[in-house]
Design a protein around this motif. Sequence first.
Motif, PDB file in Angstrom:
ATOM      1  N   GLY A 107       0.820  -1.198   0.000  1.00  0.00           N
ATOM      2  CA  GLY A 107       0.000   0.000   0.000  1.00  0.00           C
ATOM      3  C   GLY A 107       0.855   1.249   0.000  1.00  0.00           C
ATOM      4  N   LEU A 108       0.210   2.370  -0.208  1.00  0.00           N
ATOM      5  CA  LEU A 108       0.898   3.658  -0.178  1.00  0.00           C
ATOM      6  C   LEU A 108       1.024   4.130   1.268  1.00  0.00           C
ATOM      7  N   PHE A 109       2.247   4.452   1.649  1.00  0.00           N
ATOM      8  CA  PHE A 109       2.549   4.843   3.025  1.00  0.00           C
ATOM      9  C   PHE A 109       3.042   6.284   3.045  1.00  0.00           C
ATOM     10  N   GLN A 110       2.422   7.087   3.902  1.00  0.00           N
ATOM     11  CA  GLN A 110       2.840   8.475   4.067  1.00  0.00           C
ATOM     12  C   GLN A 110       3.759   8.560   5.286  1.00  0.00           C
ATOM     13  N   PRO A 111       5.041   8.822   5.072  1.00  0.00           N
ATOM     14  CA  PRO A 111       5.986   8.872   6.205  1.00  0.00           C
ATOM     15  C   PRO A 111       5.619   9.974   7.200  1.00  0.00           C
ATOM     16  N   ALA A 112       6.133   9.848   8.412  1.00  0.00           N
ATOM     17  CA  ALA A 112       5.865  10.839   9.454  1.00  0.00           C
ATOM     18  C   ALA A 112       6.459  12.198   9.071  1.00  0.00           C
ATOM     19  N   TYR A 113       5.737  13.261   9.420  1.00  0.00           N
ATOM     20  CA  TYR A 113       6.238  14.608   9.172  1.00  0.00           C
ATOM     21  C   TYR A 113       5.561  15.598  10.115  1.00  0.00           C
ATOM     22  N   ASN A 114       6.290  16.627  10.491  1.00  0.00           N
ATOM     23  CA  ASN A 114       5.772  17.696  11.361  1.00  0.00           C
ATOM     24  C   ASN A 114       5.087  17.160  12.627  1.00  0.00           C
ATOM     25  N   GLY A 115       5.687  16.116  13.215  1.00  0.00           N
ATOM     26  CA  GLY A 115       5.124  15.552  14.427  1.00  0.00           C
ATOM     27  C   GLY A 115       3.982  14.587  14.210  1.00  0.00           C
ATOM     28  N   ARG A 116       3.567  14.393  12.960  1.00  0.00           N
ATOM     29  CA  ARG A 116       2.484  13.460  12.656  1.00  0.00           C
ATOM     30  C   ARG A 116       3.039  12.057  12.429  1.00  0.00           C
ATOM     31  N   VAL A 117       2.307  11.072  12.918  1.00  0.00           N
ATOM     32  CA  VAL A 117       2.736   9.679  12.772  1.00  0.00           C
ATOM     33  C   VAL A 117       2.530   9.234  11.330  1.00  0.00           C
ATOM     34  N   GLY A 118       3.458   8.433  10.811  1.00  0.00           N
ATOM     35  CA  GLY A 118       3.291   7.881   9.469  1.00  0.00           C
ATOM     36  C   GLY A 118       2.086   6.960   9.412  1.00  0.00           C
ATOM     37  N   LYS A 119       1.485   6.817   8.229  1.00  0.00           N
ATOM     38  CA  LYS A 119       0.283   5.987   8.108  1.00  0.00           C
ATOM     39  C   LYS A 119       0.130   5.471   6.681  1.00  0.00           C
ATOM     40  N   PHE A 120      -0.577   4.340   6.575  1.00  0.00           N
ATOM     41  CA  PHE A 120      -0.926   3.799   5.276  1.00  0.00           C
ATOM     42  C   PHE A 120      -2.223   4.452   4.800  1.00  0.00           C
ATOM     43  N   ILE A 138       7.902  18.419  -4.155  1.00  0.00           N
ATOM     44  CA  ILE A 138       7.303  17.215  -4.753  1.00  0.00           C
ATOM     45  C   ILE A 138       6.968  16.252  -3.616  1.00  0.00           C
ATOM     46  N   PRO A 139       5.687  15.961  -3.393  1.00  0.00           N
ATOM     47  CA  PRO A 139       5.293  15.050  -2.307  1.00  0.00           C
ATOM     48  C   PRO A 139       5.943  13.677  -2.469  1.00  0.00           C
ATOM     49  N   TYR A 140       6.178  13.029  -1.338  1.00  0.00           N
ATOM     50  CA  TYR A 140       6.822  11.717  -1.351  1.00  0.00           C
ATOM     51  C   TYR A 140       5.955  10.704  -0.618  1.00  0.00           C
ATOM     52  N   LEU A 141       5.719   9.543  -1.262  1.00  0.00           N
ATOM     53  CA  LEU A 141       5.013   8.416  -0.652  1.00  0.00           C
ATOM     54  C   LEU A 141       5.826   7.155  -0.893  1.00  0.00           C
ATOM     55  N   GLU A 142       5.685   6.199   0.024  1.00  0.00           N
ATOM     56  CA  GLU A 142       6.362   4.913  -0.145  1.00  0.00           C
ATOM     57  C   GLU A 142       5.344   3.837  -0.483  1.00  0.00           C
ATOM     58  N   PHE A 143       5.767   2.931  -1.354  1.00  0.00           N
ATOM     59  CA  PHE A 143       4.940   1.781  -1.709  1.00  0.00           C
ATOM     60  C   PHE A 143       5.544   0.577  -1.001  1.00  0.00           C
ATOM     61  N   ARG A 144       4.921   0.189   0.105  1.00  0.00           N
ATOM     62  CA  ARG A 144       5.528  -0.836   0.937  1.00  0.00           C
ATOM     63  C   ARG A 144       4.493  -1.810   1.472  1.00  0.00           C
ATOM     64  N   TYR A 145       4.982  -2.944   1.994  1.00  0.00           N
ATOM     65  CA  TYR A 145       4.098  -3.972   2.533  1.00  0.00           C
ATOM     66  C   TYR A 145       3.418  -3.460   3.802  1.00  0.00           C
ATOM     67  N   LYS A 146       2.123  -3.741   3.918  1.00  0.00           N
ATOM     68  CA  LYS A 146       1.353  -3.229   5.052  1.00  0.00           C
ATOM     69  C   LYS A 146       1.710  -3.958   6.340  1.00  0.00           C
ATOM     70  N   LYS A 147       2.180  -3.192   7.289  1.00  0.00           N
ATOM     71  CA  LYS A 147       2.510  -3.707   8.608  1.00  0.00           C
ATOM     72  C   LYS A 147       1.947  -2.765   9.661  1.00  0.00           C
ATOM     73  N   ARG A 148       2.036  -3.201  10.886  1.00  0.00           N
ATOM     74  CA  ARG A 148       1.599  -2.342  11.975  1.00  0.00           C
ATOM     75  C   ARG A 148       2.503  -1.111  12.060  1.00  0.00           C
ATOM     76  N   VAL A 149       1.891   0.044  12.240  1.00  0.00           N
ATOM     77  CA  VAL A 149       2.646   1.282  12.399  1.00  0.00           C
ATOM     78  C   VAL A 149       2.790   1.542  13.894  1.00  0.00           C
ATOM     79  N   TYR A 150       4.014   1.449  14.393  1.00  0.00           N
ATOM     80  CA  TYR A 150       4.260   1.588  15.824  1.00  0.00           C
ATOM     81  C   TYR A 150       4.434   3.057  16.197  1.00  0.00           C
ATOM     82  N   THR A 151       3.746   3.439  17.249  1.00  0.00           N
ATOM     83  CA  THR A 151       3.886   4.813  17.767  1.00  0.00           C
ATOM     84  C   THR A 151       4.783   4.842  18.999  1.00  0.00           C
ATOM     85  N   GLN A 152       4.993   3.650  19.601  1.00  0.00           N
ATOM     86  CA  GLN A 152       5.851   3.598  20.790  1.00  0.00           C
ATOM     87  C   GLN A 152       7.317   3.670  20.371  1.00  0.00           C
ATOM     88  N   SER A 153       8.070   4.478  21.068  1.00  0.00           N
ATOM     89  CA  SER A 153       9.484   4.644  20.729  1.00  0.00           C
ATOM     90  C   SER A 153      10.381   3.636  21.443  1.00  0.00           C
TER      91      SER A 153
END
Length: 368
Positions: A107-120, A138-153
């Motif tokens: 799926g298309l993944f939007q990386p984290a930016y400006n304090g916002r968590v990345g998401k599919f 130019i906006p950037y998106l990643e095409f990657r395998y869907k996995k859990r998006v961890y918010t815990q550091s």
Amino acid sequence: MPLSPTARKHEEQQQQQQNTCNCSEGEEEESFSREDTVYHTIRTSTAAKTGHQMDNPAPSTVVIRIGVPDLEQTKCMRFNLDAPVWVSKQRILCTLNQTLKDVLNYGLFQPAYNGRVGKFLDEERLLREYPAPSDTPIPYLEFRYKKRVYTQSHIEEKQLAKLHTKANLKKFMEYIQYRHAEKISKMLDKGLDPNFHDPDTGECPLTLAVQLENTSEIIKLLRNGGAHLDFRTRDGLTALHKAVRCRNHTALITLLDLGASPDYKDSRGLTPLYHSSMVGGDPYCCELILHDHATVGCMDENGWQEIHQACRYGHVQHLEHLLFYGADMSSQNASGNTALHICALYNQEAIIFYLQDKYLAFAVARGI
């Protein structure tokens, strides 16, 4: 020109091919063959759309830089902002020069930016609904395998690797099977990713849960624990498709309440509404997804729509719901047959009587 009743054998052969695909859940297939079929389906369905878009370019388009980490590739592509993310995903797949395993779960993944968590990006939402960072030319998106998006550091990769052993994943599926909500919650809290396939059945945790009774709490736990609503089984079905095929309206309501789209596509590009029209049974599931604004008119590789399937199998109440929500009785399949032709070919008298009564009442009301 429509086929005559003597062409019924031809229609049955087409449907036998469809049923073989639909019932493939219990069959063992080679992984490369399945991936080739998926790529062929996507490229075939996208070719005509792409040509049409070139003739009539969309007024709202944007150039996005797409990164594919698994292939170590980056490319710039132009996308229609008013099209679903699913369409953008298809376009990306058509440009890849290498095959990805289990490609439907990319799926298309939007990386984290400006304090916002990345998401599919949800596949049935419009691309416009995901604004890009304003400071990026130019906006950037990643095409990657869907996995859990961890918010815990504090979660470490070694800790996750120990958690995701075959034994633990099997145990997790057993917890779902026996509805052990507390144990499921504990494993999710430790960081387990619920987006995986059972090696024996090809099911994923969410699709297993929706096939069981009284699992609304477990479905919510899985979703809150990182399960993607549009994650597909090895056979290409989402949890929404599974709930409809099992006629589990309680699970279906839970999924829709959690934000699942009624228009998710399976590996053949078919929606849950299409599957509901085939399996029949309690029409409540059909009514639920139509009420949730499901798109009517999904078409398979032979040109069959939901209305053709409802008439083929004699599902009168499903047909009634489809017509109420705008299904077109005059639509033809690849053989030129309308839904009424299908009724005649398969001797579905109940459907014919229903249509006669419906249009007789219409004629009386109009004074015809």
